[in-house]
Scaffold this motif. Structure first.
Motif, PDB file in Angstrom:
ATOM      1  N   LYS A  11       0.826  -1.209   0.000  1.00 29.59           N
ATOM      2  CA  LYS A  11       0.000   0.000   0.000  1.00 29.59           C
ATOM      3  C   LYS A  11       0.870   1.274   0.000  1.00 29.59           C
ATOM      4  O   LYS A  11       2.089   1.208   0.238  1.00 29.59           O
ATOM      5  CB  LYS A  11      -0.928  -0.041   1.214  1.00 29.59           C
ATOM      6  CG  LYS A  11      -1.944  -1.194   1.160  1.00 29.59           C
ATOM      7  CD  LYS A  11      -2.925  -1.124   2.337  1.00 29.59           C
ATOM      8  CE  LYS A  11      -3.943  -2.253   2.281  1.00 29.59           C
ATOM      9  NZ  LYS A  11      -4.950  -2.148   3.381  1.00 29.59           N
ATOM     10  N   TYR A  51     -12.317  -2.443  -3.790  1.00 29.76           N
ATOM     11  CA  TYR A  51     -12.851  -2.595  -2.428  1.00 29.76           C
ATOM     12  C   TYR A  51     -14.386  -2.554  -2.405  1.00 29.76           C
ATOM     13  O   TYR A  51     -14.968  -2.240  -1.370  1.00 29.76           O
ATOM     14  CB  TYR A  51     -12.273  -1.514  -1.521  1.00 29.76           C
ATOM     15  CG  TYR A  51     -10.890  -1.838  -0.986  1.00 29.76           C
ATOM     16  CD1 TYR A  51     -10.659  -2.968  -0.204  1.00 29.76           C
ATOM     17  CD2 TYR A  51      -9.809  -0.996  -1.245  1.00 29.76           C
ATOM     18  CE1 TYR A  51      -9.393  -3.264   0.295  1.00 29.76           C
ATOM     19  CE2 TYR A  51      -8.533  -1.289  -0.748  1.00 29.76           C
ATOM     20  CZ  TYR A  51      -8.342  -2.429   0.025  1.00 29.76           C
ATOM     21  OH  TYR A  51      -7.092  -2.717   0.524  1.00 29.76           O
ATOM     22  N   HIS A  54     -16.578  -3.561   0.471  1.00 27.66           N
ATOM     23  CA  HIS A  54     -16.583  -2.733   1.685  1.00 27.66           C
ATOM     24  C   HIS A  54     -17.371  -1.437   1.515  1.00 27.66           C
ATOM     25  O   HIS A  54     -17.332  -0.583   2.393  1.00 27.66           O
ATOM     26  CB  HIS A  54     -15.148  -2.368   2.084  1.00 27.66           C
ATOM     27  CG  HIS A  54     -14.321  -3.524   2.556  1.00 27.66           C
ATOM     28  ND1 HIS A  54     -14.759  -4.402   3.529  1.00 27.66           N
ATOM     29  CD2 HIS A  54     -13.082  -3.953   2.200  1.00 27.66           C
ATOM     30  CE1 HIS A  54     -13.817  -5.318   3.741  1.00 27.66           C
ATOM     31  NE2 HIS A  54     -12.806  -5.072   2.939  1.00 27.66           N
ATOM     32  N   PHE A  59     -15.638   2.991   6.994  1.00 25.96           N
ATOM     33  CA  PHE A  59     -14.269   3.407   6.659  1.00 25.96           C
ATOM     34  C   PHE A  59     -14.002   3.449   5.157  1.00 25.96           C
ATOM     35  O   PHE A  59     -12.880   3.729   4.724  1.00 25.96           O
ATOM     36  CB  PHE A  59     -13.249   2.489   7.350  1.00 25.96           C
ATOM     37  CG  PHE A  59     -13.405   1.011   7.020  1.00 25.96           C
ATOM     38  CD1 PHE A  59     -12.896   0.483   5.854  1.00 25.96           C
ATOM     39  CD2 PHE A  59     -14.081   0.168   7.905  1.00 25.96           C
ATOM     40  CE1 PHE A  59     -13.034  -0.860   5.549  1.00 25.96           C
ATOM     41  CE2 PHE A  59     -14.220  -1.186   7.612  1.00 25.96           C
ATOM     42  CZ  PHE A  59     -13.697  -1.704   6.426  1.00 25.96           C
ATOM     43  N   LEU A  63     -10.618   4.678   3.282  1.00 26.31           N
ATOM     44  CA  LEU A  63      -9.802   3.605   2.711  1.00 26.31           C
ATOM     45  C   LEU A  63      -9.457   3.924   1.251  1.00 26.31           C
ATOM     46  O   LEU A  63      -8.294   3.817   0.833  1.00 26.31           O
ATOM     47  CB  LEU A  63     -10.575   2.281   2.812  1.00 26.31           C
ATOM     48  CG  LEU A  63      -9.970   1.053   2.129  1.00 26.31           C
ATOM     49  CD1 LEU A  63      -8.594   0.727   2.687  1.00 26.31           C
ATOM     50  CD2 LEU A  63     -10.901  -0.155   2.287  1.00 26.31           C
ATOM     51  N   THR A  93      -5.032  -7.219  10.759  1.00 27.87           N
ATOM     52  CA  THR A  93      -5.395  -5.962  10.090  1.00 27.87           C
ATOM     53  C   THR A  93      -4.897  -4.749  10.867  1.00 27.87           C
ATOM     54  O   THR A  93      -4.396  -3.791  10.281  1.00 27.87           O
ATOM     55  CB  THR A  93      -6.940  -5.895   9.942  1.00 27.87           C
ATOM     56  OG1 THR A  93      -7.391  -7.111   9.331  1.00 27.87           O
ATOM     57  CG2 THR A  93      -7.358  -4.709   9.087  1.00 27.87           C
ATOM     58  N   ARG A 104       2.942  -6.298   8.974  1.00 26.81           N
ATOM     59  CA  ARG A 104       2.216  -5.162   9.552  1.00 26.81           C
ATOM     60  C   ARG A 104       2.812  -4.724  10.890  1.00 26.81           C
ATOM     61  O   ARG A 104       2.890  -3.528  11.173  1.00 26.81           O
ATOM     62  CB  ARG A 104       0.727  -5.498   9.667  1.00 26.81           C
ATOM     63  CG  ARG A 104       0.016  -5.376   8.306  1.00 26.81           C
ATOM     64  CD  ARG A 104      -1.364  -5.967   8.330  1.00 26.81           C
ATOM     65  NE  ARG A 104      -2.162  -5.572   7.172  1.00 26.81           N
ATOM     66  CZ  ARG A 104      -3.290  -6.171   6.815  1.00 26.81           C
ATOM     67  NH1 ARG A 104      -3.754  -7.202   7.519  1.00 26.81           N
ATOM     68  NH2 ARG A 104      -3.964  -5.747   5.766  1.00 26.81           N
ATOM     69  N   ILE A 111      -4.460   0.999  11.623  1.00 25.95           N
ATOM     70  CA  ILE A 111      -5.387   0.092  10.922  1.00 25.95           C
ATOM     71  C   ILE A 111      -5.697   0.593   9.502  1.00 25.95           C
ATOM     72  O   ILE A 111      -5.943  -0.204   8.612  1.00 25.95           O
ATOM     73  CB  ILE A 111      -6.672  -0.152  11.745  1.00 25.95           C
ATOM     74  CG1 ILE A 111      -7.478  -1.315  11.164  1.00 25.95           C
ATOM     75  CG2 ILE A 111      -7.512   1.103  11.857  1.00 25.95           C
ATOM     76  CD1 ILE A 111      -8.527  -1.894  12.093  1.00 25.95           C
ATOM     77  N   ASP A 112      -5.634   1.907   9.280  1.00 28.08           N
ATOM     78  CA  ASP A 112      -5.901   2.367   7.899  1.00 28.08           C
ATOM     79  C   ASP A 112      -4.640   2.358   7.033  1.00 28.08           C
ATOM     80  O   ASP A 112      -4.713   2.025   5.861  1.00 28.08           O
ATOM     81  CB  ASP A 112      -6.575   3.741   7.816  1.00 28.08           C
ATOM     82  CG  ASP A 112      -6.684   4.469   9.125  1.00 28.08           C
ATOM     83  OD1 ASP A 112      -7.796   4.877   9.456  1.00 28.08           O
ATOM     84  OD2 ASP A 112      -5.648   4.618   9.824  1.00 28.08           O
ATOM     85  N   ASN A 114      -1.972   0.284   6.747  1.00 31.26           N
ATOM     86  CA  ASN A 114      -1.463  -0.988   7.285  1.00 31.26           C
ATOM     87  C   ASN A 114      -0.605  -1.797   6.307  1.00 31.26           C
ATOM     88  O   ASN A 114      -0.555  -3.019   6.370  1.00 31.26           O
ATOM     89  CB  ASN A 114      -2.614  -1.813   7.883  1.00 31.26           C
ATOM     90  CG  ASN A 114      -3.625  -2.242   6.854  1.00 31.26           C
ATOM     91  OD1 ASN A 114      -3.501  -1.914   5.680  1.00 31.26           O
ATOM     92  ND2 ASN A 114      -4.633  -2.991   7.279  1.00 31.26           N
TER      93      ASN A 114
HETATM   94  N1  UDP Z   1      -9.892  -0.913   7.395  1.00 34.18           N
HETATM   95  C1  UDP Z   1      -9.941   0.308   8.045  1.00 34.18           C
HETATM   96  N2  UDP Z   1     -10.649   0.386   9.227  1.00 34.18           N
HETATM   97  C2  UDP Z   1     -11.261  -0.685   9.776  1.00 34.18           C
HETATM   98  C3  UDP Z   1     -11.190  -1.929   9.111  1.00 34.18           C
HETATM   99  C4  UDP Z   1     -10.500  -2.017   7.917  1.00 34.18           C
HETATM  100  O1  UDP Z   1      -9.379   1.282   7.558  1.00 34.18           O
HETATM  101  O2  UDP Z   1     -11.869  -0.544  10.838  1.00 34.18           O
HETATM  102  C5  UDP Z   1      -9.148  -1.001   6.123  1.00 34.18           C
HETATM  103  C6  UDP Z   1      -7.774  -1.613   6.332  1.00 34.18           C
HETATM  104  O3  UDP Z   1      -6.852  -0.919   5.501  1.00 34.18           O
HETATM  105  C7  UDP Z   1      -7.958  -3.035   5.822  1.00 34.18           C
HETATM  106  C8  UDP Z   1      -8.998  -2.850   4.722  1.00 34.18           C
HETATM  107  O4  UDP Z   1      -9.848  -1.822   5.206  1.00 34.18           O
HETATM  108  O5  UDP Z   1      -6.740  -3.586   5.389  1.00 34.18           O
HETATM  109  C9  UDP Z   1      -9.812  -4.065   4.400  1.00 34.18           C
HETATM  110  O6  UDP Z   1     -10.372  -4.594   5.577  1.00 34.18           O
HETATM  111  P1  UDP Z   1     -10.357  -6.161   5.895  1.00 34.18           P
HETATM  112  O7  UDP Z   1     -11.231  -6.373   7.078  1.00 34.18           O
HETATM  113  O8  UDP Z   1     -10.659  -6.896   4.636  1.00 34.18           O
HETATM  114  O9  UDP Z   1      -8.839  -6.408   6.384  1.00 34.18           O
HETATM  115  P2  UDP Z   1      -7.606  -7.158   5.713  1.00 34.18           P
HETATM  116  O10 UDP Z   1      -8.153  -8.320   4.928  1.00 34.18           O
HETATM  117  O11 UDP Z   1      -6.884  -6.167   4.846  1.00 34.18           O
HETATM  118  O12 UDP Z   1      -6.744  -7.592   6.883  1.00 34.18           O
END
Ligand code: UDP
Length: 141
Positions: A11, A51, A54, A59, A63, A93, A104, A111-112, A114
């Motif tokens: 990312k 995405y 989502h 978020f 994102l 995550t 990570r 979390i954003d 990541n």
């Molecule tokens: N994300 C975020 N806030 C949250 C949850 C997720 O910004 O509370 C973002 C984060 O960058 C994450 C992406 O959304 O990697 C996709 O979420 P997912 O639950 O699919 O996590 P991942 O599979 O990437 O671990």
């Protein structure tokens, strides 16, 4: 165990930190081969499409804004159990919850921001690989 392919994205935060090579090295030293790769500055439409699952989440806009804030490095990883192996190498995550030694935990801030994306299942891997590498752009390694 089967040979699988998975989609990985380094990312914008990790590209800006100049750790593409360090992350590739983790893939390679854990039995994953790079079967396709490109750097790309995603458009808003690219990121929203990627995405789309989502889009109702709170978020989503942040994102997408983050994913288009700078270039990303997109790759297909190939190897035994590639989907699960990549998820293990990535860590949780939320980097604060990610196990020590994961990508990570070592390279992500929040979390954003990541550091990496990785497909979470065979069906999503197939769709995500096709999204960024249509046709014949993926090599058998
Ligand atoms: N994300 C975020 N806030 C949250 C949850 C997720 O910004 O509370 C973002 C984060 O960058 C994450 C992406 O959304 O990697 C996709 O979420 P997912 O639950 O699919 O996590 P991942 O599979 O990437 O671990």
């Amino acid at each position: 165990m089967a040979v699988e392919r998975t989609l990985s994205i380094i990312k914008p935060d990790a590209v800006a930190k100049n750790v593409i090579g360090k992350i590739y090295s983790r893939f390679e030293s854990n039995g994953l081969k790079i079967a396709a790769a490109k750097m790309k500055h995603l458009s808003r439409a690219d990121a929203e499409g990627f995405y789309a699952v989502h889009r109702e989440r709170p978020f989503f806009k942040d994102l997408v804004d983050f994913m288009i804030s700078g270039p990303v490095m997109i790759q297909v990883l190939e190897g035994e159990n590639a989907i699960t192996k990549n998820r293990e190498l990535m860590g949780a995550t939320d980097p604060k919850k990610a196990e020590k030694g994961t990508i990570r935990a070592d390279f992500a801030e929040s979390i954003d921001a990541n550091a990496v994306h990785g497909s979470d299942a065979p069906e999503t891997a197939k769709v995500e690989i096709g999204y960024f590498f249509p046709g014949m752009e993926v090599y058998n390694r």
